[in-house]
Design an enzyme around this catalytic site. Sequence first.
Site, PDB file in Angstrom:
ATOM      1  NE  ARG A 245     -26.728  -3.926  95.548  1.00 52.49           N
ATOM      2  CZ  ARG A 245     -25.678  -3.753  96.364  1.00 52.49           C
ATOM      3  NH1 ARG A 245     -25.613  -4.342  97.224  1.00 52.49           N
ATOM      4  NH2 ARG A 245     -24.677  -3.141  95.833  1.00 52.49           N
TER       5      ARG A 245
ATOM      6  CG  ASP B  38     -20.842   1.686  99.024  1.00 51.78           C
ATOM      7  OD1 ASP B  38     -21.886   1.052  99.054  1.00 51.78           O
ATOM      8  OD2 ASP B  38     -19.635   1.291  98.657  1.00 51.78           O
TER       9      ASP B  38
END
Length: 285
Positions: free
Chosen positions: A119, A241
């Site tokens: 990421r 999330d």
Amino acid sequence: MNVQPAFLAKRRKPRFKLPPGSCDAHCHVFGPGDKFPYAPNRRYTPEDAPKETLAALHAHLGIDRAVIVQASCHGADNAAMLDCIASDPRRYRGVAIVDDSFIDADFDKLHSGGVRGARFNFVKHLGGAPDLGVFNRVIDRIKGRGWHVVLHLDAPNIIPLSDMIRKLPLPFVVDHMGRVPSAAGVDQPPLRALIELARLENCWIKVCGAERISMPPYAAAVPIARALVDAAPSRVLWGTDFPHPNATHEADEADLVDLVPQYAAETLAQKRLLVDNPATLYGFD
């Protein structure tokens, strides 16, 4: 450490029943800091949210699988994420943060530990764009491993970075619907650009982060998520999330679960979003 009863007392059960094999494709573990210290150069310090808390939340919501995404507060020390995966390797996969210091043996260790992607943050409040030299060298290292790259973008980044993104030689995943502002609606240029990227065979989009771009009950995020699901039904992912780093308000994940049938009305489309697509990208049985 039994934090679960107090933690779950504030959260309701969702009305929408998730299908078996559903995956939270974007969640985090934070700490505990005394065991897994936070990065010295972090932009924020979260409250501890260890693997036990995440597992309790998923049991509460009816989620069977998860992708643990390394957050910038832990930097390139992926130990907390790897520890969570090791607690149930069939159920968990991971996305790491890596840099130029990582050698092949480090990538091998991450892969054997269940990591399937790297990421990079481009968002301004987390420090802005990475060193593109490092970015490109990491891409060269991971492209032959069956990994993908996760791009955490701000909406203003999407158009300027589109040419670079189109040339990526591996699958890429855009976090949080590109963080496009829900108030700007479905005709805004960043969303149109994101939908054009979504038509690429190596583009995946996460229709998570409704709580980042709108406020409860998150109705303003629904048309944006639906447009992305319609553009790439076999390459969209959903996630909570949790535990919502840098949040503007306290979200109840049941509200986010209950958005799913508004994003994808048909049962088969829901199963693709929640079960089939993450199983394809992350190699779940």
